[in-house]
Design an enzyme around this catalytic site. Structure first.
Site, PDB file in Angstrom:
ATOM      1  N   ARG A   1       0.821  -1.210   0.000  1.00  0.00           N
ATOM      2  CA  ARG A   1       0.000   0.000   0.000  1.00  0.00           C
ATOM      3  C   ARG A   1       0.857   1.262   0.000  1.00  0.00           C
ATOM      4  O   ARG A   1       0.340   2.359  -0.089  1.00  0.00           O
ATOM      5  CB  ARG A   1      -0.770  -0.025   1.291  1.00  0.00           C
ATOM      6  CG  ARG A   1      -2.246   0.100   1.455  1.00  0.00           C
ATOM      7  CD  ARG A   1      -3.180  -0.153   0.392  1.00  0.00           C
ATOM      8  NE  ARG A   1      -4.526   0.124   0.837  1.00  0.00           N
ATOM      9  CZ  ARG A   1      -5.472  -0.798   0.980  1.00  0.00           C
ATOM     10  NH1 ARG A   1      -5.234  -2.054   0.711  1.00  0.00           N
ATOM     11  NH2 ARG A   1      -6.677  -0.438   1.378  1.00  0.00           N
TER      12      ARG A   1
ATOM     13  N   ARG B   1     -19.569  -2.501   4.454  1.00  0.00           N
ATOM     14  CA  ARG B   1     -18.395  -2.367   5.315  1.00  0.00           C
ATOM     15  C   ARG B   1     -18.412  -1.021   6.028  1.00  0.00           C
ATOM     16  O   ARG B   1     -18.808  -0.015   5.441  1.00  0.00           O
ATOM     17  CB  ARG B   1     -17.120  -2.480   4.466  1.00  0.00           C
ATOM     18  CG  ARG B   1     -16.812  -3.899   4.075  1.00  0.00           C
ATOM     19  CD  ARG B   1     -15.744  -4.008   3.027  1.00  0.00           C
ATOM     20  NE  ARG B   1     -14.654  -3.049   3.141  1.00  0.00           N
ATOM     21  CZ  ARG B   1     -13.576  -3.062   2.350  1.00  0.00           C
ATOM     22  NH1 ARG B   1     -13.461  -3.992   1.424  1.00  0.00           N
ATOM     23  NH2 ARG B   1     -12.639  -2.162   2.491  1.00  0.00           N
TER      24      ARG B   1
HETATM   25  P1  AMP Z   1      -9.060  -2.936   1.647  1.00  0.00           P
HETATM   26  O1  AMP Z   1     -10.072  -3.994   1.844  1.00  0.00           O
HETATM   27  O2  AMP Z   1      -7.839  -3.431   0.905  1.00  0.00           O
HETATM   28  O3  AMP Z   1      -9.629  -1.680   1.042  1.00  0.00           O
HETATM   29  O4  AMP Z   1      -8.525  -2.539   3.102  1.00  0.00           O
HETATM   30  C1  AMP Z   1      -9.386  -2.008   4.075  1.00  0.00           C
HETATM   31  C2  AMP Z   1      -8.562  -1.294   5.142  1.00  0.00           C
HETATM   32  O5  AMP Z   1      -7.643  -2.218   5.765  1.00  0.00           O
HETATM   33  C3  AMP Z   1      -7.675  -0.161   4.621  1.00  0.00           C
HETATM   34  O6  AMP Z   1      -8.371   1.054   4.489  1.00  0.00           O
HETATM   35  C4  AMP Z   1      -6.606  -0.104   5.710  1.00  0.00           C
HETATM   36  O7  AMP Z   1      -7.090   0.519   6.874  1.00  0.00           O
HETATM   37  C5  AMP Z   1      -6.405  -1.582   6.036  1.00  0.00           C
HETATM   38  N1  AMP Z   1      -5.368  -2.185   5.163  1.00  0.00           N
HETATM   39  C6  AMP Z   1      -5.554  -3.157   4.217  1.00  0.00           C
HETATM   40  N2  AMP Z   1      -4.399  -3.462   3.608  1.00  0.00           N
HETATM   41  C7  AMP Z   1      -3.454  -2.667   4.161  1.00  0.00           C
HETATM   42  C8  AMP Z   1      -2.055  -2.486   3.950  1.00  0.00           C
HETATM   43  N3  AMP Z   1      -1.386  -3.191   3.010  1.00  0.00           N
HETATM   44  N4  AMP Z   1      -1.406  -1.577   4.724  1.00  0.00           N
HETATM   45  C9  AMP Z   1      -2.054  -0.885   5.659  1.00  0.00           C
HETATM   46  N5  AMP Z   1      -3.360  -0.962   5.907  1.00  0.00           N
HETATM   47  C10 AMP Z   1      -4.078  -1.851   5.165  1.00  0.00           C
END
Ligand code: AMP
Length: 214
Positions: A88, A160
């Protein structure tokens, strides 16, 4: 195939990853899904992560890197994997490169799914996810056959917490600032490919398959 999926929140990475799993028989590693499971299970990590996720911020690098390292070491990743939502930021990408070079198994492709910024908001606010199998629907673009029920497993659909409007704005800002620079990072490494993430889910998937040469 060792693949990283890049793209803004709402670009459809998760949806395409789920189709790629079936086609290539390799697992999806979604740090977002792993963190949401920790939240649902009420683990100490989950409790800490929820506060950060609800704000749309990034969970500390050391935490997610640890989760990914552990996951990559599992048997089902031997023939490849689809990383979704990780890395990320540049620090995570560099750490991933380090781990993979120690394993002598570098990434094959970083695939960027590109979607216009204005479309992302609508996609994210309309998104509904299955509690059972994590399948995603969109009440505007790809609604389930029956309201609130997953077509695939019959599970309950939910919105979510971080798909609420205020959080979404912040997630998109965080993406621009921290994650978008990875496009250049992987382009400089010569492994970047891009796909326009517009059209039907199947159209996008077909484009991805031809980009991946299969
Ligand atoms: P996502 O489902 O990938 O949109 O992730 C949802 C949330 O999880 C993000 O907004 C972050 O708060 C956290 N998150 C997921 N992947 C990461 C990552 N690689 N690094 C940091 N936070 C993460």
């Amino acid at each position: 195939m060792r693949l990283v999926l890049l793209g803004a929140p709402g670009a459809g990475k998760g949806t395409q990853a789920k189709k790629l799993i079936d086609k290539f028989g390799i697992p999806q590693i979604s740090t977002g899904d792993i963190l949401r499971k920790a939240v649902a299970d009420g683990t100490p990590l989950g409790k800490e992560a929820k506060i950060i996720m609800d704000k749309g911020e990034l969970v500390p690098d050391s935490v997610v890197i640890g989760l990914v390292k552990e996951r990559l070491a599992q048997d089902d990743c031997k023939n490849g994997y689809i990383l979704d939502g990780f890395p990320r930021n540049t620090a995570q990408a560099e750490e991933l490169d380090k781990v993979l070079s120690e394993m002598n198994a570098p990434l094959d492709v970083a695939l960027s799914v590109d979607v216009d910024k204005n479309d992302l908001m609508k996609r994210l606010t309309g998104r509904r996810t299955c509690k059972g199998c994590q399948q995603m629907f969109n009440i505007h673009f790809s609604p389930p056959k029956k309201d609130g029920v997953c077509d695939k497993c019959g599970g309950e659909l939910y919105q979510r917490d971080d798909d609420k409007e205020e959080t979404i704005k912040n997630r998109l800002d965080v993406y621009e600032k921290s994650t978008a620079p990875l496009i250049d990072y992987y382009s400089n490494k010569g492994i970047l490919k891009s796909v326009e993430g517009v059209g039907s889910i199947d159209d996008i998937f077909n484009k991805i398959c031809s980009i991946l040469g299969s």
